[in-house]
Design an enzyme around this catalytic site. Structure first.
Site, PDB file in Angstrom:
ATOM      1  N   THR A  80      38.140 -18.303 -30.655  1.00 38.96           N
ATOM      2  CA  THR A  80      38.691 -18.508 -29.302  1.00 38.96           C
ATOM      3  C   THR A  80      37.943 -17.725 -28.225  1.00 38.96           C
ATOM      4  O   THR A  80      38.428 -17.600 -27.108  1.00 38.96           O
ATOM      5  CB  THR A  80      40.183 -18.123 -29.273  1.00 38.96           C
ATOM      6  OG1 THR A  80      40.331 -16.725 -29.606  1.00 38.96           O
ATOM      7  CG2 THR A  80      40.989 -18.966 -30.252  1.00 38.96           C
ATOM      8  N   ASP A 105      41.275 -16.904 -34.921  1.00 42.22           N
ATOM      9  CA  ASP A 105      40.720 -15.607 -34.543  1.00 42.22           C
ATOM     10  C   ASP A 105      40.751 -15.429 -33.034  1.00 42.22           C
ATOM     11  O   ASP A 105      40.349 -16.321 -32.279  1.00 42.22           O
ATOM     12  CB  ASP A 105      39.273 -15.496 -35.032  1.00 42.22           C
ATOM     13  CG  ASP A 105      38.641 -14.186 -34.622  1.00 42.22           C
ATOM     14  OD1 ASP A 105      38.794 -13.205 -35.366  1.00 42.22           O
ATOM     15  OD2 ASP A 105      38.015 -14.128 -33.545  1.00 42.22           O
ATOM     16  N   TYR A 117      39.284 -11.042 -25.097  1.00 39.89           N
ATOM     17  CA  TYR A 117      39.059 -12.400 -24.619  1.00 39.89           C
ATOM     18  C   TYR A 117      39.939 -12.706 -23.412  1.00 39.89           C
ATOM     19  O   TYR A 117      41.167 -12.814 -23.527  1.00 39.89           O
ATOM     20  CB  TYR A 117      39.319 -13.420 -25.725  1.00 39.89           C
ATOM     21  CG  TYR A 117      38.470 -13.257 -26.961  1.00 39.89           C
ATOM     22  CD1 TYR A 117      37.340 -12.424 -26.982  1.00 39.89           C
ATOM     23  CD2 TYR A 117      38.774 -13.936 -28.132  1.00 39.89           C
ATOM     24  CE1 TYR A 117      36.566 -12.279 -28.102  1.00 39.89           C
ATOM     25  CE2 TYR A 117      37.991 -13.806 -29.278  1.00 39.89           C
ATOM     26  CZ  TYR A 117      36.890 -12.969 -29.257  1.00 39.89           C
ATOM     27  OH  TYR A 117      36.125 -12.822 -30.387  1.00 39.89           O
TER      28      TYR A 117
END
Length: 282
Positions: free
Chosen positions: A20, A47, A52
């Site tokens: 991701t 994951d 992120y």
């Protein structure tokens, strides 16, 4: 979807999962649909990381995609090195759990070696295991020297995985990292398996080999590449897909069988190259 034991955890995990990274830049609804399609197709290893989108991917994409299906998912997240003190790791895990709307992670990783003593991070990981907040822990972007330090601190059988950069044109882990992990029962999870924009051009030497093998099987070069990258018993890959069609293409690679000759042709077309001084990362 083919599954295999995930390192020392011995939990059966699909050879292809779902990454991701940078998904905060994609259409949110489309990314959620893609992740859900991947789950339907057996890519239940998901994951993510607090890094992120500064938590946005955990909170607004992954949490929504796995809602109502948490029991089917092998959920992995990562603590940033800047947060990886003992107290910082515990707090970062709590934040990730809250964003993901779950009470535990299946595996929690240190994103890369940092300035905090690794002993503090490992101690926090073991505390989280004891408290039921995580089922296992691992590392990411660790070279052999870092892995040796982690092993000395934690003892055998505690490092579940090492998540590393691995694609056809970046096979540095095969020199020392992959053999070390295989010798110590550590799963190797390849991220950016399509090279993050560096996938072989169709007219390149390697691209022509990929194309020929793909045509022989009626699949895409990307599917051939994925299958090659999970050819060993300790290898897993986490391609990212922000579109449902892409997720379906990725999942189909798991059912592809490459012959010994085809594997040899790919090995020759994408030579290992010299061992680098340090482990490549993105």
């Amino acid at each position: 979807m083919e599954q295999r034991p995930f390192g020392s955890t011995r939990v059966s995990v699909p050879v292809l999962g779902q990454g991701t990274w940078q998904m905060e830049e994609d259409d949110r609804a489309g990314a959620i649909r893609a992740l859900r399609a991947g789950l339907d197709l057996g890519m239940t290893h998901v994951d993510t990381a607090e890094l992120y989108g500064h938590g946005k991917v955990e909170a607004s994409i992954v949490s929504e995609a796995i809602a109502g299906r948490r029991g089917d998912v092998f959920l992995v997240s990562k603590v940033m090195p800047s947060n990886a003190s003992y107290a910082g790791t515990l707090a970062a895990c709590e934040r990730s759990l809250k964003r993901l709307r779950t009470d535990h992670l299946d595996c929690y990783l240190l994103h890369w070696p940092g300035s905090h003593p690794l002993e503090e991070t490992v101690r926090a990981f073991e505390k989280l295991v004891a408290d039921g907040k995580i089922r296992a822990w691992g590392v990411s972007n660790f070279g052999v020297e870092d892995l040796e330090e982690a092993l000395a601190l934690a003892g055998p059988g505690r490092i579940a995985c090492n998540q590393v950069l691995y694609h056809l044109e970046e096979r540095a882990i095969e020199h020392a990292v992959l053999p070390w992990c295989e010798a110590h029962g550590v799963a190797v999870v390849g991220y950016s398996p399509f090279g993050n924009g560096r996938f072989p051009r169709p007219d390149s030497r390697g691209g022509k080999v990929l194309g020929a093998i793909a045509r022989a099987h009626g699949v895409t070069p990307y599917q051939v590449a994925l299958r090659f990258l999970v050819r060993g018993p300790s290898l897993f890959a986490i391609p990212k897909a922000s579109r449902e069609a892409h997720a379906r293409d990725n999942a189909a690679a798991a059912s592809l069988t490459l012959t010994a000759d085809e594997l040899a042709h790919l090995d020759a077309a994408f030579p290992l190259g010299p061992e680098p001084a340090s482990l490549p990362v993105i």
